[in-house]
Design a protein around this motif. Structure first.
Motif, PDB file in Angstrom:
ATOM      1  N   LEU A  68       0.753  -1.289  -0.120  1.00  0.00           N
ATOM      2  CA  LEU A  68       0.044  -0.034   0.065  1.00  0.00           C
ATOM      3  C   LEU A  68       0.680   1.274  -0.165  1.00  0.00           C
ATOM      4  O   LEU A  68       0.494   2.172  -0.426  1.00  0.00           O
ATOM      5  N   PHE A  69       1.981   1.081   0.752  1.00  0.00           N
ATOM      6  CA  PHE A  69       3.067   2.601   0.624  1.00  0.00           C
ATOM      7  C   PHE A  69       4.027   2.394  -0.402  1.00  0.00           C
ATOM      8  O   PHE A  69       4.190   3.375  -1.140  1.00  0.00           O
ATOM      9  N   ARG A  70       4.594   1.204  -0.667  1.00  0.00           N
ATOM     10  CA  ARG A  70       5.533   1.051  -1.857  1.00  0.00           C
ATOM     11  C   ARG A  70       5.070  -0.263  -2.815  1.00  0.00           C
ATOM     12  O   ARG A  70       5.022  -1.325  -2.207  1.00  0.00           O
ATOM     13  N   GLU A  71       4.753   0.080  -3.914  1.00  0.00           N
ATOM     14  CA  GLU A  71       4.550  -1.064  -4.780  1.00  0.00           C
ATOM     15  C   GLU A  71       5.519  -2.173  -4.701  1.00  0.00           C
ATOM     16  O   GLU A  71       6.747  -1.819  -4.718  1.00  0.00           O
ATOM     17  N   ASN A  72       5.133  -3.640  -4.849  1.00  0.00           N
ATOM     18  CA  ASN A  72       6.058  -4.368  -4.730  1.00  0.00           C
ATOM     19  C   ASN A  72       7.029  -4.858  -3.253  1.00  0.00           C
ATOM     20  O   ASN A  72       7.992  -5.535  -3.288  1.00  0.00           O
ATOM     21  N   ILE A  73       6.703  -3.880  -2.432  1.00  0.00           N
ATOM     22  CA  ILE A  73       7.471  -3.936  -1.235  1.00  0.00           C
ATOM     23  C   ILE A  73       6.652  -4.365  -0.065  1.00  0.00           C
ATOM     24  O   ILE A  73       5.445  -3.747   0.119  1.00  0.00           O
TER      25      ILE A  73
ATOM     26  N   TYR B   2      10.883  -6.519   2.353  1.00  0.00           N
ATOM     27  CA  TYR B   2      11.104  -7.544   1.286  1.00  0.00           C
ATOM     28  C   TYR B   2      10.832  -7.084  -0.090  1.00  0.00           C
ATOM     29  O   TYR B   2       9.638  -6.280  -0.212  1.00  0.00           O
ATOM     30  N   ASN B   3      11.511  -7.250  -1.218  1.00  0.00           N
ATOM     31  CA  ASN B   3      11.199  -6.870  -2.524  1.00  0.00           C
ATOM     32  C   ASN B   3      10.925  -8.145  -3.136  1.00  0.00           C
ATOM     33  O   ASN B   3      11.702  -8.841  -3.337  1.00  0.00           O
ATOM     34  N   LYS B   4       9.536  -8.312  -3.545  1.00  0.00           N
ATOM     35  CA  LYS B   4       8.928  -9.314  -4.297  1.00  0.00           C
ATOM     36  C   LYS B   4       9.436  -9.416  -5.472  1.00  0.00           C
ATOM     37  O   LYS B   4       9.340 -10.559  -6.372  1.00  0.00           O
ATOM     38  N   VAL B   5      10.121  -8.610  -6.360  1.00  0.00           N
ATOM     39  CA  VAL B   5      10.755  -8.509  -7.495  1.00  0.00           C
ATOM     40  C   VAL B   5      12.259  -9.147  -7.566  1.00  0.00           C
ATOM     41  O   VAL B   5      12.354 -10.102  -8.280  1.00  0.00           O
ATOM     42  N   THR B   6      12.887  -8.393  -6.523  1.00  0.00           N
ATOM     43  CA  THR B   6      14.319  -8.827  -6.496  1.00  0.00           C
ATOM     44  C   THR B   6      14.583 -10.002  -5.411  1.00  0.00           C
ATOM     45  O   THR B   6      15.585 -10.673  -5.307  1.00  0.00           O
ATOM     46  N   ASP B   7      13.439 -10.306  -4.568  1.00  0.00           N
ATOM     47  CA  ASP B   7      13.772 -11.293  -3.508  1.00  0.00           C
ATOM     48  C   ASP B   7      14.687 -10.901  -2.693  1.00  0.00           C
ATOM     49  O   ASP B   7      15.425 -11.791  -1.619  1.00  0.00           O
ATOM     50  N   LEU B   8      15.035  -9.523  -2.635  1.00  0.00           N
ATOM     51  CA  LEU B   8      16.183  -9.084  -1.640  1.00  0.00           C
ATOM     52  C   LEU B   8      15.546  -8.758  -0.250  1.00  0.00           C
ATOM     53  O   LEU B   8      14.454  -7.894  -0.200  1.00  0.00           O
ATOM     54  N   TRP B   9      16.010  -8.887   0.902  1.00  0.00           N
ATOM     55  CA  TRP B   9      15.704  -8.242   2.258  1.00  0.00           C
ATOM     56  C   TRP B   9      16.561  -7.020   2.438  1.00  0.00           C
ATOM     57  O   TRP B   9      17.743  -7.276   2.184  1.00  0.00           O
ATOM     58  N   HIS B  10      15.822  -6.209   3.126  1.00  0.00           N
ATOM     59  CA  HIS B  10      16.757  -5.155   3.646  1.00  0.00           C
ATOM     60  C   HIS B  10      16.307  -4.664   5.049  1.00  0.00           C
ATOM     61  O   HIS B  10      15.273  -4.552   5.245  1.00  0.00           O
ATOM     62  N   GLU B  11      17.326  -4.235   5.840  1.00  0.00           N
ATOM     63  CA  GLU B  11      16.887  -3.815   7.180  1.00  0.00           C
ATOM     64  C   GLU B  11      17.039  -2.240   7.129  1.00  0.00           C
ATOM     65  O   GLU B  11      18.078  -1.638   6.920  1.00  0.00           O
ATOM     66  N   HIS B  12      16.116  -1.624   7.742  1.00  0.00           N
ATOM     67  CA  HIS B  12      15.984  -0.257   7.884  1.00  0.00           C
ATOM     68  C   HIS B  12      16.868   0.289   8.770  1.00  0.00           C
ATOM     69  O   HIS B  12      16.979  -0.261   9.951  1.00  0.00           O
ATOM     70  N   TYR B  13      17.553   1.485   8.594  1.00  0.00           N
ATOM     71  CA  TYR B  13      18.360   1.766   9.759  1.00  0.00           C
ATOM     72  C   TYR B  13      17.419   2.317  10.887  1.00  0.00           C
ATOM     73  O   TYR B  13      16.447   3.122  10.921  1.00  0.00           O
ATOM     74  N   GLN B  14      17.748   2.174  12.138  1.00  0.00           N
ATOM     75  CA  GLN B  14      16.972   2.438  13.462  1.00  0.00           C
ATOM     76  C   GLN B  14      17.795   2.525  14.513  1.00  0.00           C
ATOM     77  O   GLN B  14      18.854   1.651  14.647  1.00  0.00           O
TER      78      GLN B  14
END
Length: 754
Positions: free
Chosen positions: A519-524, A537-549
């Motif tokens: 809803l916020f970012r397509e494919n994310i 999770y990016n369903k196109v590239t299958d990559l996981w990313h940890e946001h800076y926190q």
């Protein structure tokens, strides 16, 4: 497709289409439909070799007229990846799915040969089906060295010297798993070492150096030297994706958030450098590599729809112009300030000590029921409820009368975790996923967990769509769930071609809940880990990313809510709760990028409980307090404010600081016209309150009922509707008796079974 320069020096696409009878079949087997999986181009650019999805090797010769040749596959094996093309010998090296190395040489008989381990050295793990690299002359004249990775993430070499083959194990850095190989471009006049670069499973990039000539080294053995270049600040290299050498001393790597990063020598390269080497640059004067992050159109805010005709081609270069007055963000144009640090984080917890985010929390036993007890089916007309006994009820308007319908099921249900095209997805008490759908004018139940690769689940997506906005059907439609063992699962639903996919989980972290799905970012898909961190999770590239926190910010396991000023704006926020019960915002705008903002709690001594409610008008969010009241967080003149909406008891209208709450006597707005006349009849039963009634609001996640109303569950099991009457004025419009409550035992208008 092939990209080439046309007559006007403009790039044009040329399609290499083929039919079955155009492909020469060398393995004498009947051709079937050929779908390409990956490919490699020869050094001279005249031939392309492709790995097909059915495990064969196909060649495209484009010297004159395009000619396709199917070379088949090794006996008893398949072609899972093309490792490298040795153009000098016209040999293609491939790797099977079992991890064995094969060589295809059209000039030899047989054409396919298998490379086996015959050395005394113990065999390492099978090879990883991925692209490798080849070096010539490393061990002497006419020698050939093929560098490959194993499935355990170690580097091995297949060396040909004086017509003899041998395996050499180079290993890997300590506690690191290599995921791809990149050969750096070499300066033939000055380089004494050859460098290979490897993104690892931890998101860092390591360099492996070897001397150009191993002839002076005893037995041609050289252990090499490993060096770490780590990764850019607050970003990690994408796993399994090789880098792209631009020139000597410059390599581009993909990041797991969709952006690019250039690893380059200090003083050479970077965002402001062109493809040519500066005249005043001294190659030997700098040996230190540095990182530069490059934003790309598709990754601006990690949104695949960033560069579209709707927003204009200028977005691809200068950024979007967001002129919304409701977002609380100043209207700006252009790229965000590179010098702006994203370091606005929550303060320390009440204990004064940082929370330990590495500690994982287990989900409560009633987690599904408290977050997925209610689900909207048709806006303003129908929603579903799961009772404490696991029964399924629908509240629906039939011929201007609101009734409860019971839907029998073969299993005791625990929650409703998703909906799609009029069908509902429910989880039973064992975690099995069931699909409730219409089939030939009858309701049918289908066990999705029993399908191939099906899993037991503990949660699903929080919202099916934003209130008042229709969902667009696409061929990629999927619903995401969280498995019992903390993995993200994708369930394809388009055209009822159901299929499961295991999206796994962030490294060493189990998934707790889905914050938002597309809803916020397509494919994310945004998720929270059981360690309280935010991931995507990016369903196109299958990559996981940890946001800076910040280490002090620990998120709760509850789902989140999206607020966006408009569908055309990329600006917006994810709202979540911290484990301390405060409201947290993760905000994106085109000027400052991503930022964390703390909103705190409505009052001292009152924390927020349960999942954040739905958002409205692009600037309003409803939340449930520990005091049993509903609290509104809204934007007023670019400033966030709190308002107490109370709970539905007999009294006056809601005021800014009124705690008791009230019941609004007017008819609800934005509800289906045929059903609106029957709503106020529910108020006649309010006089029947007894000792079983508790009108304060429970922590069950509420649902939007229409574009301007929300359904909450009360602590006594009844439901109550909160309605927007004007701007930020909300009133309680009705209380609904339910099969889950003993408060209004004689409430029912009708009860039917279906």
């Amino acid at each position: 497709m092939h990209l080439q320069l046309g007559e006007t020096s403009q790039p044009v696409w040329v399609e290499f289409s083929y039919t079955l009878n155009q492909i020469t079949d060398n393995d004498q087997e009947k051709n079937s439909l050929i779908l390409m999986k990956s490919g490699v181009v020869s050094d001279d650019g005249t031939r392309g070799y492709f790995c097909t999805k059915n495990g064969t090797l196909v060649e495209l010769d484009a010297v004159e007229s395009p000619r396709w040749t199917n070379h088949g596959q090794p006996a008893g094996a398949n072609v899972a990846a093309i490792a490298v093309v040795a153009s000098k010998r016209e040999v293609v090296y491939t790797i099977s799915s079992a991890g064995d190395l094969y060589e295809y040489d059209r000039k030899s008989k047989p054409s396919w040969k298998k490379h086996i381990w015959q050395e005394k050295t113990a065999k390492v793990s099978p090879l990883l089906p991925s692209k490798g690299c080849i070096l010539h002359g490393l061990s002497g004249d006419h020698s050939e060295s093929l560098f490959l990775l194993t499935k355990e993430g170690t580097l091995v070499e297949r060396r040909l010297h004086q017509r003899k083959w041998k395996w050499v194990v180079h290993g890997s850095p300590e506690h690191q798993t290599l995921t791809s190989i990149t050969l750096a471009l070499q300066d033939e006049s000055s380089e004494t070492f050859i460098s290979l670069f490897f993104p690892t499973s931890t998101g860092s990039v390591f360099e492996y150096q070897m001397p150009k000539q191993l002839g002076t080294v005893p037995n041609n053995q050289f252990p090499g030297a490993w060096g770490s270049h780590e990764h850019p600040l607050h970003a990690k290299a994408a796993r399994g994706i090789a880098g792209l050498p631009l020139q000597v001393g410059r390599i581009l790597f993909a990041l797991d958030d969709g952006r690019l990063a250039e690893l380059h020598l200090a003083g050479l390269g970077g965002e402001t450098s062109g493809p040519s080497v500066p005249q005043n640059f001294r190659r030997k004067a700098s040996t230190k590599y540095v990182w530069t992050i490059l934003d790309v159109p598709e990754s601006e805010g990690w949104n695949a729809e960033y560069c579209t005709e709707e927003r204009g081609p200028r977005n691809c270069m200068a950024g979007t112009k967001d002129e919304s007055n409701d977002s609380g963000i100043s209207s700006v144009t252009g790229r965000r300030k590179q010098s702006q640090a994203q370091n606005y984080y929550l303060l320390l917890g009440t204990s004064g000590e940082p929370n330990k985010s590495s500690e994982e929390y287990n989900l409560p036993d009633d987690w599904i029921r408290s977050n997925f007890r209610l689900r909207l089916l048709y806006e303003g007309k129908s929603f579903f409820l799961i009772t404490n006994d696991g029964l399924v009820f629908e509240y629906v308007c039939i011929e201007n009368v609101w009734v409860w319908l019971r839907h029998d099921s073969s299993s005791t249900m625990n929650g409703i975790v998703g909906s799609y095209n009029g069908s509902l997805f429910m989880a039973d008490t064992f975690g099995s996923l069931f699909l409730r759908e219409w089939s030939d004018n009858e309701i049918a139940w289908r066990n999705c967990t029993a399908m191939r690769k099906g899993r037991s689940i503990v949660g699903g997506q929080p919202w099916d769509r934003l209130p008042g906005k229709a969902r667009r059907a696409t061929t990629e439609d999927s619903i995401f769930f969280v498995s019992k063992n903390g993995r993200l699962l994708q369930f394809m639903v388009y055209m009822r071609e159901f299929k499961w996919k295991d999206c796994k989980n962030p490294q060493n972290v189990k998934v707790a809940s889905i914050v938002d799905q597309e809803l916020f970012r397509e494919n994310i898909v945004f998720v929270t880990g059981r360690n309280g961190r935010l991931y995507q999770y990016n369903k196109v590239t299958d990559l996981w990313h940890e946001h800076y926190q910040s280490q002090h910010l620990i998120l709760s396991e509850f789902p989140g809510t999206v607020i966006s000023p408009s569908t055309k704006s990329l600006s917006g926020s994810l709202f979540m709760l911290s484990r301390e019960g405060g409201l947290v915002e993760y905000q994106w705008n085109t000027w400052y990028g991503w930022n964390w903002v703390e909103h705190g709690t409505p009052y001292k001594g009152v924390i927020l409980v349960g999942s954040p409610g739905p958002s409205f008008e692009g600037n309003q969010l409803l939340l449930i307090g520990s005091d049993g009241n509903v609290h509104l967080r809204y934007m007023d003149k670019n400033a966030w404010k709190w308002k107490d909406c109370g709970f539905p008891s007999m009294g006056n209208k809601i005021g800014e600081a009124h705690i008791g709450g009230g019941v609004h006597e007017e008819k609800p707005v934005r509800i289906d016209e045929n059903c609106a006349s029957g709503l106020n009849k529910d108020q006649d039963n309010l006089a029947d309150l007894n000792l079983n009634c508790e009108p304060k609001v429970a922590s069950t996640r509420p649902i939007p009922f229409s574009e301007g109303s929300v359904i909450f569950e009360l602590r006594d099991g009844r439901l109550a509707e909160l309605q927007l009457v004007e701007e930020t004025e909300w009133t309680w419009s009705r209380i609904i008796g339910t099969p889950n409550s003993l408060c209004l035992e004689n409430y029912w208008i009708a009860l039917a079974s279906s």
